[in-house]
Design an enzyme around this catalytic site. Structure first.
Site, PDB file in Angstrom:
ATOM      1  CE1 TYR A 197      -4.019   1.409  -0.629  1.00 18.26           C
ATOM      2  CE2 TYR A 197      -3.521   2.819   1.241  1.00 18.26           C
ATOM      3  CZ  TYR A 197      -4.297   2.528   0.129  1.00 18.26           C
ATOM      4  OH  TYR A 197      -5.327   3.360  -0.222  1.00 18.26           O
ATOM      5  NE  ARG A 250      -9.166  12.712  -3.054  1.00 22.02           N
ATOM      6  CZ  ARG A 250      -8.355  12.192  -2.152  1.00 22.02           C
ATOM      7  NH1 ARG A 250      -7.136  12.664  -1.993  1.00 22.02           N
ATOM      8  NH2 ARG A 250      -8.744  11.162  -1.399  1.00 22.02           N
ATOM      9  CE  LYS A 268      -7.489   2.648   1.171  1.00 25.60           C
ATOM     10  NZ  LYS A 268      -7.477   3.279   2.493  1.00 25.60           N
ATOM     11  CD  GLU A 340      -9.778   4.351  -0.546  1.00 24.61           C
ATOM     12  OE1 GLU A 340      -8.840   5.060  -0.137  1.00 24.61           O
ATOM     13  OE2 GLU A 340     -10.634   3.852   0.209  1.00 24.61           O
ATOM     14  CG  ASP A 341      -7.861   7.452  -3.525  1.00 22.23           C
ATOM     15  OD1 ASP A 341      -8.015   8.020  -2.431  1.00 22.23           O
ATOM     16  OD2 ASP A 341      -6.856   6.788  -3.798  1.00 22.23           O
ATOM     17  CG  ASP A 363     -10.336   4.488   4.151  1.00 16.60           C
ATOM     18  OD1 ASP A 363     -10.631   4.381   5.351  1.00 16.60           O
ATOM     19  OD2 ASP A 363      -9.183   4.343   3.720  1.00 16.60           O
ATOM     20  CG  ASP A 364     -10.371   8.923   0.246  1.00 18.69           C
ATOM     21  OD1 ASP A 364      -9.198   8.566   0.449  1.00 18.69           O
ATOM     22  OD2 ASP A 364     -11.048   8.520  -0.707  1.00 18.69           O
ATOM     23  CG  ASN A 505      -0.670   8.974   2.609  1.00 18.45           C
ATOM     24  OD1 ASN A 505       0.338   8.923   3.290  1.00 18.45           O
ATOM     25  ND2 ASN A 505      -1.853   8.579   3.066  1.00 18.45           N
TER      26      ASN A 505
END
Length: 649
Positions: A197, A250, A268, A340-341, A363-364, A505
Site C-alpha cells: 500500500y 484523486r 485496500k 475510495e479516492d 475511507d477518505d 500521502n
C-alpha cells in the site's frame, strides 16, 4: 460415484449458489458440463448432528439462485456459529484444522491445481497429497513447510532495491499462491505494508499500464452502461461482502490516474484480508472508468483505460447509480461498498446520496477521520485535558480535512452534551484561499460552510497559526512541505507539546517530515504522519514517528459490519472504532512518542475494533445476524481468514 480424485463430489467446501465451481477460479477453458448435471455438496461445517446432504442444479449455481434464502446458504442456518457467514472455502480461523477437498469444476488436480492460487501450496504439498491429486513429477521431490516458503520469499523480495519491484513480486505471489501471499504479509506486516500500500502503491498506479499483467478486479466503463448487472455476474466469486470502488480521479495526492487507479482497490482489499481477516473470496475490487483528464495518460500508448475526457453530470451520475443498484441487486443489502479516492465534488455527494439506502463508507472522509480522532484521543494521555480543551487548525478543507473536523466535533459534542454547531467552533480550516471565515460563506462549497466562523480574513497558514493559536495542527492539503520552519516554531512557541499531524500521502506530499517536526520544535512535538517515516535521534533521544494510517481502522470496521450483518454505517460506529483504537496504545508506546499502537499487533487490534463496531450495530438496531454473540472479540477472531495451508484428502 466416480473415484474422489476425478469426481464432482464436493466435501466440506460448504458449497452455496454463490460459490459455484462452474464459475470459480478456473484458468483457461472451462470443461463443458451438461446443464442437467447435479452438483452434490456435503456441508459438514459446524453441524453438530452430522453432515447435511444438499444439492442444487448447475443452472441454480450459475444463476446465483437462492443467494439470500437458499437451503445451502450458510448464513441462513446459523449466524453465530464459529467463523463468519458464507465460509465456503473453510478459510476462517475457526475452521483452520478442517480437512478439505480442493474442488474446482471437478476436484482440482494435477497441473490445474498448481495454477489455482486459491489451492496451490507449491512445494508444501505432502507426498500423500501429490499422489492423491496427480502432482507426482510436476514438482521437485522435496517437501517444505509454509514457514520456509515465507522465509525464502522474504529473502527474494529483500534483494530488490526498488520498492516497485517488491510490489510487483508481491502481486505475482498473490496471483500464484494466495495463502502464501497473505501469510507473508501478516507475518511481516510492518515491513510489507509500505510495499503493498502507500507509498509504493502510488507509484504502481502511476505506472499501472506498463506493469499490468493479469486483471485483478472488475473494470466497469461507460461501455458497460446498461449491463452492469451482467458484468458483476462475470466475477467468479458470488458471496461478496466488501467492494472497494474508485473512479481514479484523486488517487492519493497524485491526482487523476483514471483506470490505473485500480491499484488502490486491490491494495485496500489485500489489507481487509491481511489486517482485518475478511476472506479474499469475499472481496471485490472495482474501477469505474469514465475517462481521464490526465493528458499524459491519454497520450500514453500503454494506458489501459478509456481514451476520452472524463464524463460528468448526468452521464456520470447515471452510471454510478446503475452500479450501486446492480450491486445491491446482485449481492444484497449487507455488502459493504467503500468509496475510495473520488474527487471532492463527487465524494461528498455519493456518500450523502447512498448512505441512507446502502451500506457505504468513504475511507477518505470517514476512515481518515476515525484514525485521526483515535490519535488525538490517545495523545490526551500525554498532553492532558479533554478534546474540548483543545483548538484544532487544519491545512486542507477537502474530503479528509472536513471529515476529520466533523468527527472531532461529534466526539466533543458526545462528551460535553453541547450541540455540534457549537463544538464546530473549536475547529478551524485553511484552504487555498486562506482561513475559512464567515465573510467567505457565499463562495464556499457546501461541505466547507459549517466551518466558516466569525474572524477577520487571513491569507496564510502562518498568520492563521499566530491568530488562532491552535494546540493541534493537522495537514490534509496534499501539498508537500507546507508546514514550514516558521509554522512549526510558532506552534512550539505557545504549546509545551504541540500536536502536529502531517497526513498527506504519499511521502513526497507530506506537509513536513518527522525530522523537521522534531527538530523545529526542539523535540517537543507529538508527531504522526500519513506515510511512514523511519525512527530518528534528536539530542540523544530516539523518536519513533507514528503513522496515522487508515489501515488501523477500515479492516476492523469492515469486519465488525460483516459479522453483525449491519445494513447501514452510523457515525457512532466510527466513534466506537476510534475509541477502541485509542485504547490499544500503551504507556510503552507513549514513551517512544507513539500515539498509535505497533502494526505488528494489528489483527488483535482489528478484532477489538470489530467487536466495538458490532456492539454499536446491535445497540442501534442495525445488525441483522441474531442473536448477538456473547463474546464479540472471540467471535471476531473466529471469523478471521486464516492463511495456513489446509490438508487435502
Amino acid at each position: 460415484m466416480m473415484s474422489l480424485n476425478r469426481s464432482i463430489f464436493l466435501s466440506n467446501a460448504g458449497i452455496s449458489s454463490s460459490s459455484s465451481p462452474f464459475t470459480g477460479r478456473q484458468r483457461g477453458s472451462v470443461p463443458s458440463v451438461p446443464s442437467s448435471l447435479r452438483v452434490v455438496a456435503v456441508n459438514s461445517n459446524r453441524d453438530r448432528n452430522g453432515s447435511v446432504l444438499t444439492e442444487t442444479t448447475r443452472k441454480d449455481v450459475r444463476d446465483g439462485a437462492g443467494s439470500s434464502s437458499s437451503a445451502i446458504d450458510a448464513d441462513s442456518k446459523s449466524t453465530v456459529a464459529p467463523g463468519g457467514p458464507h465460509d465456503v472455502y473453510d478459510e476462517d480461523a475457526a475452521t483452520k484444522e478442517q480437512v478439505v477437498t480442493p474442488w474446482f469444476v471437478s476436484v482440482a488436480s494435477g497441473y490445474t491445481l498448481l495454477r489455482d492460487p486459491h489451492h496451490n501450496k507449491g512445494l508444501a504439498f505432502t507426498d500423500k497429497e501429490r499422489g492423491a491429486h496427480y502432482l507426482r513429477g510436476l514438482l521437485p521431490p522435496t517437501v517444505v513447510s509454509q514457514e520456509l516458503q515465507v522465509k525464502k520469499m522474504m529473502h527474494i523480495i529483500r534483494q530488490y532495491q526498488v520498492p516497485l519491484q517488491k510490489y510487483m513480486a508481491m502481486m505475482d505471489l498473490q496471483e500464484s499462491n494466495e495463502k502464501l501471499f497473505y501469510k507473508l504479509l501478516i507475518d511481516n506486516v510492518e515491513e510489507m505494508l509500505p510495499i503493498v500500500y502507500t507509498p509504493t502503491v502510488g507509484e504502481a498506479c502511476q505506472k499501472y499500464g506498463s506493469i499490468f499483467g493479469r486483471p485483478q478486479g472488475l473494470y466497469i466503463s461507460l461501455k458497460e452502461k446498461g449491463c452492469i448487472h451482467e458484468v458483476l455476474r462475470n466475477w467468479p466469486e458470488k458471496n461478496i461482502e466488501v467492494i472497494v470502488v474508485t473512479d481514479g480521479e484523486r488517487i492519493l495526492g497524485l491526482g487523476d490516474l483514471g483506470c490505473q487507479g485500480m491499484g488502490i482497490p486491490v491494495g485496500k482489499l489485500a489489507l481487509y484480508t491481511a489486517l482485518g481477516g475478511v476472506r479474499p473470496s469475499a472481496c471485490l475490487p472495482v474501477t469505474i472508468d469514465v475517462g481521464t483528464n490526465n493528458e499524459n495518460l491519454l497520450n500514453d500508448e500503454y494506458y489501459i483505460g478509456l481514451r476520452q475526457r472524463r464524463a460528468t453530470g448526468q452521464e456520470y451520475a447515471e452510471l454510478l447509480h446503475e452500479f450501486m443498484s446492480a450491486v445491491k441487486q446482485t449481492y444484497g443489502e449487507k455488502v459493504l461498498i467503500q468509496f475510495e479516492d473520488f474527487a471532492n465534488h463527487n465524494a461528498f455527494d455519493l456518500l450523502a446520496k447512498y448512505s441512507t439506502t446502502h451500506l457505504v463508507f468513504n475511507d477518505d472522509i470517514q476512515g481518515t477521520a476515525s484514525v485521526v480522532l483515535a490519535g488525538l484521543v490517545a495523545s490526551l494521555k500525554v498532553v492532558g485535558g479533554t478534546l474540548a480543551d483543545h483548538t484544532f487548525l487544519f491545512l486542507g478543507a477537502g474530503e479528509a480535512g472536513t471529515g476529520i473536523a466533523e468527527l472531532i466535533a461529534l466526539e466533543i459534542s458526545k462528551q460535553t452534551n453541547m450541540p455540534v454547531e457549537e463544538t464546530r467552533k473549536k475547529v478551524w480550516l485553511v484552504d487555498s484561499k486562506g482561513l475559512i471565515v464567515s465573510s467567505r460563506r457565499e463562495s464556499l462549497q457546501h461541505f466547507k460552510k459549517p466551518w466558516a466562523h466569525e474572524h477577520e480574513p487571513v491569507k496564510t497558514l502562518l498568520d492563521a497559526v499566530n491568530d488562532i493559536k491552535p494546540t493541534v495542527l493537522i495537514g490534509t492539503s496534499g501539498v508537500g512541505r507546507t508546514f514550514t520552519k516558521e509554522v512549526i516554531e510558532a506552534m512550539a512557541s505557545f504549546n509545551e507539546k504541540p500536536i502536529i499531524l502531517s497526513l498527506s500521502n504519499p511521502t513526497s506530499q507530506s506537509e513536513c517530515t518527522a525530522e523537521e517536526a522534531y527538530t523545529w520544535s526542539q523535540g517537543r512535538a507529538i508527531f504522526a504522519s500519513g506515510s511512514p517515516f523511519a525512527p530518528l535521534e534528536y539530542e540523544g533521544k530516539t523518536f519513533v514517528p507514528g503513522q496515522a494510517n487508515n489501515a488501523y481502522i477500515f479492516p476492523g470496521l469492515g469486519l465488525g459490519l460483516i459479522m453483525s450483518g449491519a445494513i447501514r454505517v452510523h457515525d457512532d460506529m466510527l466513534l466506537a472504532a476510534s475509541e477502541a483504537l485509542a485504547a490499544q496504545v500503551t504507556q510503552e508506546n507513549f514513551d517512544k512518542g507513539l500515539i498509535y499502537p505497533p502494526f505488528k499487533n494489528i489483527r488483535r487490534i482489528s478484532a477489538e475494533i470489530a467487536a466495538k463496531v458490532a456492539a454499536k450495530a446491535y445497540e442501534l438496531g442495525l445488525a441483522t445476524r441474531l442473536p448477538m454473540p456473547k463474546d464479540l472479540v472471540k467471535h471476531a477472531e473466529s471469523c478471521m481468514y486464516s492463511p495456513a495451508y489446509k490438508t487435502f484428502r
